[in-house]
Design a protein around this motif. Sequence first.
Motif, short mmCIF file in Angstrom:
data_model
loop_
_atom_site.label_atom_id
_atom_site.label_comp_id
_atom_site.label_asym_id
_atom_site.label_seq_id
_atom_site.Cartn_x
_atom_site.Cartn_y
_atom_site.Cartn_z
N LEU A 1 -50.23 -45.61 10.66
CA LEU A 1 -49.25 -44.93 11.50
C LEU A 1 -49.49 -45.30 12.96
O LEU A 1 -50.62 -45.31 13.42
N LYS A 2 -48.44 -45.61 13.68
CA LYS A 2 -48.53 -45.93 15.09
C LYS A 2 -47.99 -44.75 15.89
O LYS A 2 -46.93 -44.83 16.50
N THR A 3 -48.71 -43.66 15.86
CA THR A 3 -48.28 -42.43 16.49
C THR A 3 -49.38 -41.94 17.42
O THR A 3 -50.55 -41.92 17.03
N SER A 4 -49.01 -41.53 18.62
CA SER A 4 -50.02 -41.08 19.56
C SER A 4 -50.39 -39.61 19.36
O SER A 4 -51.52 -39.22 19.61
N LEU A 5 -49.45 -38.77 18.90
CA LEU A 5 -49.73 -37.35 18.77
C LEU A 5 -48.93 -36.75 17.62
O LEU A 5 -47.73 -36.98 17.50
N ILE A 6 -49.62 -35.95 16.81
CA ILE A 6 -48.97 -35.14 15.78
C ILE A 6 -49.44 -33.70 15.97
O ILE A 6 -50.63 -33.46 16.17
N VAL A 7 -48.50 -32.77 15.92
CA VAL A 7 -48.81 -31.35 16.09
C VAL A 7 -48.49 -30.64 14.77
O VAL A 7 -47.38 -30.74 14.26
N LEU B 1 -54.67 -38.05 8.63
CA LEU B 1 -53.82 -38.57 9.70
C LEU B 1 -54.63 -39.44 10.66
O LEU B 1 -54.17 -40.50 11.09
N LEU B 2 -55.83 -39.01 10.98
CA LEU B 2 -56.70 -39.80 11.87
C LEU B 2 -57.06 -41.14 11.24
O LEU B 2 -57.02 -42.18 11.88
N VAL B 3 -57.39 -41.10 9.95
CA VAL B 3 -57.72 -42.33 9.24
C VAL B 3 -56.51 -43.27 9.20
O VAL B 3 -56.66 -44.49 9.29
N ALA B 4 -55.32 -42.71 9.15
CA ALA B 4 -54.10 -43.52 9.10
C ALA B 4 -53.73 -44.10 10.47
O ALA B 4 -52.80 -44.88 10.57
N GLY B 5 -54.45 -43.69 11.52
CA GLY B 5 -54.24 -44.30 12.83
C GLY B 5 -53.64 -43.41 13.90
O GLY B 5 -53.41 -43.87 15.02
N VAL B 6 -53.37 -42.15 13.60
CA VAL B 6 -52.84 -41.25 14.62
C VAL B 6 -53.92 -41.07 15.69
O VAL B 6 -55.09 -40.84 15.37
N GLN B 7 -53.53 -41.17 16.95
CA GLN B 7 -54.51 -41.11 18.04
C GLN B 7 -55.00 -39.70 18.34
O GLN B 7 -56.16 -39.51 18.70
N ALA B 8 -54.14 -38.69 18.22
CA ALA B 8 -54.52 -37.31 18.53
C ALA B 8 -53.72 -36.35 17.65
O ALA B 8 -52.57 -36.60 17.34
N GLN C 1 -61.34 -29.52 2.70
CA GLN C 1 -62.26 -29.09 1.65
C GLN C 1 -63.42 -30.07 1.58
O GLN C 1 -63.24 -31.28 1.73
N SER C 2 -64.61 -29.53 1.35
CA SER C 2 -65.79 -30.38 1.21
C SER C 2 -65.74 -31.14 -0.10
O SER C 2 -65.29 -30.63 -1.12
N THR C 3 -66.20 -32.39 -0.05
CA THR C 3 -66.29 -33.21 -1.25
C THR C 3 -67.75 -33.24 -1.70
O THR C 3 -68.62 -32.67 -1.05
N ASP C 4 -68.02 -33.91 -2.80
CA ASP C 4 -69.40 -34.02 -3.28
C ASP C 4 -70.31 -34.68 -2.25
O ASP C 4 -71.50 -34.42 -2.22
N GLY C 5 -69.76 -35.52 -1.39
CA GLY C 5 -70.55 -36.18 -0.35
C GLY C 5 -70.61 -35.39 0.94
O GLY C 5 -71.01 -35.90 1.97
N ASP C 6 -70.20 -34.13 0.92
CA ASP C 6 -70.19 -33.23 2.06
C ASP C 6 -69.24 -33.65 3.17
O ASP C 6 -69.37 -33.24 4.32
N ASP C 7 -68.27 -34.49 2.86
CA ASP C 7 -67.25 -34.85 3.83
C ASP C 7 -66.12 -33.83 3.73
O ASP C 7 -65.80 -33.35 2.66
N ALA C 8 -65.53 -33.51 4.88
CA ALA C 8 -64.36 -32.63 4.87
C ALA C 8 -63.12 -33.50 4.77
O ALA C 8 -62.88 -34.36 5.60
N VAL C 9 -62.36 -33.30 3.70
CA VAL C 9 -61.14 -34.08 3.49
C VAL C 9 -59.95 -33.12 3.62
O VAL C 9 -59.93 -32.09 3.00
N GLY C 10 -59.02 -33.47 4.45
CA GLY C 10 -57.84 -32.64 4.63
C GLY C 10 -56.74 -33.46 5.26
O GLY C 10 -56.89 -34.66 5.51
N PHE C 11 -55.64 -32.81 5.52
CA PHE C 11 -54.48 -33.49 6.05
C PHE C 11 -54.77 -34.08 7.44
O PHE C 11 -54.42 -35.23 7.72
N LEU D 1 -50.91 -40.55 2.44
CA LEU D 1 -51.33 -41.06 3.75
C LEU D 1 -52.40 -42.14 3.62
O LEU D 1 -52.50 -43.02 4.47
N LEU D 2 -53.20 -42.05 2.57
CA LEU D 2 -54.28 -43.02 2.40
C LEU D 2 -53.71 -44.42 2.27
O LEU D 2 -52.79 -44.67 1.51
#
Length: 122
Positions: A22-28, A52-59, A38-48, A17-18
């Motif tokens: 994606l031009k999608t308004s909703l994924i369920v 999806l949000l980073v790839a452009g999914v609106q909701a 999962q938390s990374t060394d920088g305390d960010d939560a990285v997951g599916f 996905l990185l």
Amino acid sequence: MSSVALADVEQLTVGELLGRRLKTSLIVLSACDTGLGQSTDGDDAVGFARSLLVAGVQAIVVSVWPVNDLVTSVLMREFYQRLQKGQGGSEASREAQLAARQLKAEEMEQYRSGYSKGIAPR
């Protein structure tokens, strides 16, 4: 390493996905714990879901706890019926949750009977 199984048995991973747009308004994602990361060394939560949000999914609709198959089936049926009637995602989600909570025992049993046969009552 988070991934989701697609209809053709392929796996779509967070890594794939990185960099995608994606031009999608909703994924369920209506399965257990689909919103967890999962938390990374920088305390960010990285997951599916985040990918999806980073790839452009609106909701995205996800779960952050274990879910019961039957109740999830009822909830998703109610949710999609409301979306088809033109309700927005937040309103459809809220009303679907209320409808699922208000099901009487005999209605749930009717649904369970159809569910075990692969037929969801309407």
